[in-house]
Design an enzyme around this catalytic site. Structure first.
Site, PDB file in Angstrom:
ATOM      1  N   CYS A  31     -42.170 -24.866  17.354  1.00 14.47           N
ATOM      2  CA  CYS A  31     -42.291 -23.919  16.237  1.00 14.47           C
ATOM      3  C   CYS A  31     -42.383 -22.488  16.743  1.00 14.47           C
ATOM      4  CB  CYS A  31     -43.514 -24.269  15.396  1.00 14.47           C
ATOM      5  SG  CYS A  31     -43.749 -23.199  13.957  1.00 14.47           S
ATOM      6  N   CYS A  82     -50.452 -28.078  10.847  1.00 16.09           N
ATOM      7  CA  CYS A  82     -50.320 -27.415   9.545  1.00 16.09           C
ATOM      8  C   CYS A  82     -49.603 -28.265   8.507  1.00 16.09           C
ATOM      9  CB  CYS A  82     -49.627 -26.067   9.707  1.00 16.09           C
ATOM     10  SG  CYS A  82     -47.861 -26.165  10.111  1.00 16.09           S
TER      11      CYS A  82
END
Length: 344
Positions: free
Chosen positions: A91, A188
């Site tokens: 990410c 997340c």
């Protein structure tokens, strides 16, 4: 600007230093978030409060497509391949930096600034490298090892010179609204930690049970699906011999291979897809320091490149080397390089 303490203090420090600061909250997996008004998303509301308090513009930008392609698809495939993914590393490279840089340019931004605990320095050889932060407990250099030279050149990380307690005290002293907000600990996009449920929702396919075997091939039990396991794991095996651990995941045979604790230790680790950072290349064998997972304390080693693969021989064997995780190599406190651990 995530709405947490670290990014909020980063914005404050940069504004204090004279930068023209813009707060950007990245929508990566949540449902659509409007540009203004009530959202019901606590993190975005916190970010808006911080931006208003600091007097800086605030934008919510949509990165759902980039996040799904680069992180979620990678996460699901890696688990199904019998490896343990490192989604934060991926990410950072492809979403928080690459995709954000492209959109931030439309806002007139010259740099990306983040609340990571790490330092960026330009070395004498002209290359940019990430350096260990002041705080070993919060150091995040491991998760940033895939960043490119171009990305590093346009990044600022002010918190590398601070301890976490110092950052909280700054937030309290200047009255930042989220000064007492707890740090996020969960992934997340899977806040409940139930990876298998998430993978099922993404693929529509249930995990397939299979055999648990010893290193000699003897069947000693049944597993509920390879995505439930990782190297070094003992919990959940439900074997008669309680001193057995996962030492290999064979996706092709749908098998979990187990061994005793001693067999989990390895001296040589191999990685591919290597990203060079402090140096352009590794010449011959070099002494270094390396980590095999985020919370690994690291160990002294010798590293070299061969057939575009990174080889690392630790002075002392390391426990539970896990394919899919990252091998990150340091020299003199700087990230030398890093890559994805493979079975070899």
């Amino acid at each position: 600007l995530s709405g947490g303490v670290d990014s909020s203090v980063t914005a404050y420090l940069l504004k204090k230093q004279g930068y023209n600061v813009i707060g950007v909250t990245m929508q990566v997996w949540q449902k659509d978030i409007p540009e203004s008004g009530e959202t019901g998303i606590a993190e975005v509301e916190d970010a808006r409060k911080v931006a208003a308090y600091l007097g800086i513009p605030h934008y919510v930008l949509n990165f759902n497509e980039e996040f799904h392609k680069n992180v979620i698809e990678y996460f699901v495939k890696t688990y199904n391949d019998g490896k343990t993914p490192n989604p934060c590393v991926v990410c950072n490279r492809y979403v928080k930096w690459q995709a954000l840089r492209e959109k931030a340019g439309n806002l007139g931004a010259d740099y990306i600034a983040t609340g990571h605990y790490a330092k960026i320095e330009k070395l004498e050889n002209g290359r940019y490298a990430i350096k260990n932060s002041k705080t070993a407990k919060k150091d995040q250099t491991y998760a940033l090892h895939l960043l490119t030279q171009e990305q590093l050149e346009h990044t600022i990380m002010p918190l590398g010179s601070y301890e976490k307690d110092e950052v909280r005290k700054i937030a309290e002293r200047v009255g930042i609204p989220v000064a007492h907000k707890k740090d996020s600990q969960d992934m997340c996009f899977i806040p409940d930690g139930k990876y298998a449920n998430f993978i099922y929702k993404e693929t529509g396919k249930r995990a397939i049970p299979g055999d648990i075997v010893t290193m000699d091939g003897e069947v000693v039990g049944k597993h509920k699906g390879i995505i439930f396991y990782t190297v070094g794991q003992r919990k959940g095996l439900k074997l008669q011999n309680k001193n057995m651990y996962v030492c290999e995941i064979n996706a092709n045979k749908n098998q979990i291979v187990v061994c005793d604790n001693e067999s989990l230790f390895k001296k040589i680790v191999v990685a591919h897809n290597v990203n060079m950072m402090a140096k352009e290349s590794i010449s011959g064998k070099q002494r270094a320091f390396a980590k095999i997972r985020y919370n690994h304390e690291g160990a002294d080693c010798t590293v070299w490149m061969e057939d575009e693969k990174l080889y690392c021989e630790f002075d002392k064997p390391q426990r539970a080397v896990t394919p899919g995780q990252s091998l990150v190599v340091y020299q003199d406190g700087y990230v030398l390089c890093g890559g994805e651990i493979i079975s070899e």
